[in-house]
Motif scaffolding. Structure first.
Motif, short mmCIF file in Angstrom:
data_model
loop_
_atom_site.label_atom_id
_atom_site.label_comp_id
_atom_site.label_asym_id
_atom_site.label_seq_id
_atom_site.Cartn_x
_atom_site.Cartn_y
_atom_site.Cartn_z
N VAL A 112 42.31 27.61 35.55
CA VAL A 112 42.07 28.10 36.91
C VAL A 112 41.94 29.60 36.45
CG1 VAL A 112 43.15 28.95 38.98
CG2 VAL A 112 43.13 26.30 38.34
N VAL A 113 43.11 30.35 35.86
CA VAL A 113 42.65 31.62 35.76
C VAL A 113 41.38 32.14 34.87
CG1 VAL A 113 44.97 32.39 36.38
CG2 VAL A 113 44.50 31.88 34.17
N ASP A 114 41.32 31.19 34.00
CA ASP A 114 40.09 31.53 32.92
C ASP A 114 38.83 31.50 33.88
OD1 ASP A 114 37.79 30.34 31.13
OD2 ASP A 114 39.12 31.08 29.71
N ALA A 115 38.55 30.50 34.56
CA ALA A 115 37.54 30.44 35.48
C ALA A 115 37.40 31.66 36.36
CB ALA A 115 37.40 28.99 36.08
N LEU A 116 38.43 31.92 37.14
CA LEU A 116 38.28 33.04 37.90
C LEU A 116 37.78 34.58 37.36
CD1 LEU A 116 41.65 32.26 40.16
CD2 LEU A 116 39.09 32.16 40.96
N ALA A 117 38.66 34.42 36.09
CA ALA A 117 38.26 35.96 35.29
C ALA A 117 36.66 36.03 34.75
CB ALA A 117 39.16 35.93 34.28
N ARG A 118 36.38 34.56 34.88
CA ARG A 118 34.79 34.89 34.34
C ARG A 118 33.75 34.94 35.48
NH1 ARG A 118 34.45 33.32 28.99
NH2 ARG A 118 36.68 32.22 28.22
N GLU A 119 34.32 34.75 36.68
CA GLU A 119 33.69 35.11 38.05
C GLU A 119 33.32 36.53 38.04
OE1 GLU A 119 34.46 33.21 41.50
OE2 GLU A 119 35.19 31.14 40.47
N GLU A 120 32.13 36.86 38.73
CA GLU A 120 31.77 38.16 38.95
C GLU A 120 32.66 38.97 40.18
OE1 GLU A 120 27.86 41.25 40.23
OE2 GLU A 120 27.66 38.90 39.37
N ALA A 121 32.90 38.03 41.11
CA ALA A 121 33.63 38.30 42.17
C ALA A 121 34.56 37.56 42.79
CB ALA A 121 32.69 39.21 43.29
N PRO A 122 35.52 37.03 42.41
CA PRO A 122 36.29 35.85 42.80
C PRO A 122 37.02 36.26 43.99
CG PRO A 122 37.46 36.99 40.96
CD PRO A 122 36.23 37.65 41.05
N ASP A 123 37.21 35.29 45.02
CA ASP A 123 37.81 35.40 46.33
C ASP A 123 39.13 35.31 46.24
OD1 ASP A 123 38.46 35.49 48.84
OD2 ASP A 123 37.09 33.62 49.55
N LEU A 124 39.76 36.41 46.11
CA LEU A 124 41.48 36.19 45.76
C LEU A 124 42.24 36.49 47.06
CD1 LEU A 124 41.62 38.08 42.40
CD2 LEU A 124 41.50 35.63 42.87
N ALA A 125 41.32 36.54 48.38
CA ALA A 125 41.81 37.17 49.69
C ALA A 125 43.00 36.10 49.96
CB ALA A 125 40.87 37.05 50.70
#
Length: 237
Positions: A112-125
């Protein structure tokens, strides 16, 4: 009426979640007022408020003060469906060994965190809002750990993988349950809360920095460190 071993706020939380899962409540529906819920469930109004606060932090409801048509608690989302429900039942029946659940967490959450870190602007709100709610010194261990589990589910949701999100949602009950068992073994619980909070912050920072290697290492260390401190049996693989 909840028995002496069950916190009343959790009884309210589980009742509302069950109604969501079984379709008696859905997005757009309004919950009864605080007084009515307390009467229906035979609990105090403070217990209803605690349950509503946790549900709001999980992103399942929205609350608004006042007495107009938009006031009160409104359902804005539902828990994951059949897969999550099945996993919850398996967990409740103790169908999964503890070690396997921990290993599954490591496998899923590093992905999960690998995929999020590779996104340009992950939605972490949602994860950030839940983390903010956790930074409340008045929270009881059960309340903190319910929000902690929700934080990890929100990361899975943000990754965009619906299957992983459903699995994490289904495992949430198990995560809370054995985390709470472990919390009872910690002499300095406030100190542990501070450490966990900083670890969560570090995970989000690694994701925002776009560093998948660091994000994977931090979440692996976070999971392994807590269970090394609270359960003697298992170094995560």
């Amino acid at each position: 009426m909840p028995d002496g071993t069950t916190r009343a706020w959790r009884t309210v939380l589980e009742r509302i979640e069950t109604d969501l899962l079984e379709g008696r409540l859905g997005p757009g529906d309004r919950l009864p007022g605080e007084r009515d819920l307390a009467t229906q469930m035979g609990v105090g109004r403070s217990s209803v408020r605690e349950a509503i606060r946790v549900l709001e932090s999980m992103g399942l409801i929205r609350t608004a003060a006042g007495s107009g048509p938009s006031a009160g608690a409104v359902i804005v989302a539902t828990p994951q469906g059949g897969m999550a429900t099945l996993l919850r039942l398996q967990v409740a029946a103790k169908g999964f060994p503890f070690d396997d659940i921990v290993d599954t967490r490591v496998l899923l959450e590093t992905s999960v965190v690998d995929a999020l870190a590779r996104e340009e602007a992950p939605d972490l709100a949602q994860a950030e809002r839940t983390l903010e709610a956790m930074h409340d010194s008045a929270l009881a261990p059960e309340e903190f750990l319910a929000l902690d589990a929700a934080f990890h589910v929100w990361l899975a949701e943000a990754s965009g993988n619906a299957v992983v999100a459903a699995i994490m949602s289904g495992l949430r009950t198990a995560i809370e349950s054995y985390a709470l068992q472990g919390a009872a073994m910690i002499d300095d619980w406030p100190g542990m809360v501070g450490e966990l909070h900083q670890e969560h912050v570090g995970i989000l920072e690694a994701i925002r920095a776009g560093d998948p290697d660091l994000a994977r290492e931090r979440i692996r260390s976070h999971i392994a460190g807590f269970y090394a401190a609270t359960h003697a049996s298992h170094p995560t693989r």
